[in-house]
Design an enzyme around this catalytic site. Structure first.
Site: not given
Ligand code: UD1
Ligand code: MG
Length: 441
Positions: A12, A16, A142, A157, A172, A365
């Site tokens: 990701g 944000r 989640g 979610e 989660n 100094a």
């Molecule tokens: C996610 C969880 C949520 C949990 C929260 C905890 C899911 C769908 N949701 O939400 O239940 O409560 O984390 O912090 O799993 N990433 C990828 N590829 C993607 C999307 C994400 O590698 O296509 C990675 C991101 O880099 C990150 C992690 O997965 O390290 C979580 O992604 P993020 O978008 O932060 O999910 P949250 O909305 O925080």
């Molecule tokens: Mg996250």
């Protein structure tokens, strides 16, 4: 217990964060979020580690390999969600039969003990275990949904949850532990029919529960699993980490006079009977040996401070500073890539860079080692017991012999032999009674 495979999702961008830097490369306690996660993973003796990165994230892959040389990198070409990211990693662990843990690169405070507990749940027979936590403010996480008997039935979610489901505070963390066979079979069945049109790894729970697989929940304190999505959370995680590090330093035998004002890096090492006065910052790579004393407003990184040395107040030790036993580096002194040998004194307003200050030498100094000629850096060698008079410039490369004496205000461009006096300032001229006729009455 069998060792596990670990899939760390880090593809990701972290929109944000509003940053040009990928989210997992942001730092807390001087170490990237990803490195924090991988440091914990490394401590539980992983059989395999796969880090999932985006197609444009060479720096993330590099950081992963710096932490764990044997890590495998999987590239998620499109960011289609956490299930898609985990799926991309699977070919890298084909044939692996032990527990597979999926964790997030943006959840840096996870501890090795918790990872081991999640691994052991699957080793002990669970098909899937989810790490949950009671959230003070569940917004954005989640929610773990359970049936009347307390069995986990689904993870919802926030964006897809009903008002009723949003009231659930058990959330989660993102850490999920799977039996390898369960992960492979469940992941192919996850779809993207949800408000974000993403493939959610969390949907594995509903599918597993409907299949009658053994699904369990473990919990841990919230401060261990906070996810970093924006810079406010980054600062919160920094604060939690600083508290952990300060406690460890104090329990290890260092006195932090005002711990809330001491900033440590994840790898800072403070020996016993070290005293750190208020407002000191340790950047990465600082080692302070037993009995050393660090006075207020000093900044220390990439340096070693040996036993009983006295640093500061207002000293800056930059990478490569090696401050000898019982030596003194005082106020407004900067030391870079230099050895200050045992018992030497560099007490005031001085720059020592690319140099050696010999044992028991005294640097007055305002002394400057002029190490840079505009093109290259050069070395200054100050011999044992030498005395450098105040406000001297030592133009490198130059060597001051053992026990030599440099007169104050000198500009030294040639080597000085041991025991010599070198003075290069202009001779003082005095014209008697000259001023009386010139000055206004
Ligand atoms: C996610 C969880 C949520 C949990 C929260 C905890 C899911 C769908 N949701 O939400 O239940 O409560 O984390 O912090 O799993 N990433 C990828 N590829 C993607 C999307 C994400 O590698 O296509 C990675 C991101 O880099 C990150 C992690 O997965 O390290 C979580 O992604 P993020 O978008 O932060 O999910 P949250 O909305 O925080
Ligand atoms: Mg996250």
């Amino acid at each position: 217990m069998a060792s596990a495979a670990y899939i760390v999702l880090a593809a990701g961008m972290g929109t944000r964060m509003k940053s040009s830097l990928p989210k997992v490369l942001h730092k807390i306690a001087g170490r990237s979020l990803l490195a924090h996660v991988l440091t914990s993973v490394e401590q539980v003796d992983p059989a395999e580690v796969v880090v999932v990165v985006g197609p444009d994230m060479d720096a993330v892959a590099e950081e992963a390999l710096n932490c764990i040389e044997t890590a495998k990198i999987a590239v998620q070409t499109e960011r289609l969600g956490t299930a898609d990211a985990a799926r991309v990693a699977l070919p890298q662990i084909e044939g692996f039969e032990g527990p597979v843990l999926v964790l997030f690169g943006d959840t840096p405070l996870i501890t090795p003990d918790t990872l081991a507990a999640m691994r052991d749940r699957v080793s002990a027979g669970a098909d899937l275990a989810v790490l949950g936590f009671e959230a003070a403010d569940p917004k954005g996480y989640g929610r773990l949904l359970r049936d009347g008997e307390g069995n986990l039935t689904a993870i919802r979610e926030e964006k897809d949850a009903s008002d009723e489901e949003r009231k659930v505070t058990l959330c989660n963390s993102g850490v999920m532990s799977f039996a390898a066979s369960a992960l492979t079979s469940l992941i192919g069945r996850i779809d993207n029919k949800n408000s974000q049109n993403e493939f959610y790894l969390t949907d594995a729970v509903e599918l597993a529960s409907a299949d009658g697989l053994k699904v369990g929940v473990a919990t841990c304190p919230e401060d261990e699993v906070m996810g970093i999505n924006d810079r406010v959370q980054l600062a919160e995680a920094e604060a939690i980490t600083q508290t952990r590090l300060r406690h460890a330093a104090m329990l290890g035998g260092a006195t932090l006079v005002a711990p809330e004002s001491t900033f440590l890096s994840a790898d800072t090492r403070l020996g016993s009977d070290v005293v750190v006065e208020p407002h000191v910052v340790f950047g990465p790579g600082a080692v302070v040996e037993d009995g050393a004393h660090i006075l207020s407003f000093s900044h220390i990184e990439g340096s070693i401070v040996r036993e009983n040395a006295l640093i500061g107040p207002y000293a800056r030790l930059r990478p490569g500073a090696d401050i000898g036993q019982g030596s003194k580096v005082g106020n407004f002194v900067e030391v870079k890539k230099a050895v200050v040998e045992a018992g030497a004194k560099v007490n005031h307003l001085t720059y020592i860079g690319d140099a050696r200050v010999g044992e028991k030498a005294n640097v007055g100094a305002g002394t400057i080692t002029c190490n840079y000629d505009g093109t290259s850096k050069h070395h200054t060698d100050i011999g044992a017991g030498a005395f450098i008079g105040s406000n001297s410039a030592l133009i490198a490369p130059v060597s001051i012999g053992d026990g030599a004496y440099v007169g104050s205000g000198s500009v030294i461009s040639k080597d000085v032999k041991p025991g010599s006096l070198a003075v290069s300032r202009a001779k003082q001229v005095e014209k008697e009674n000259w001023a009386s006729g010139k000055l206004k009455k």
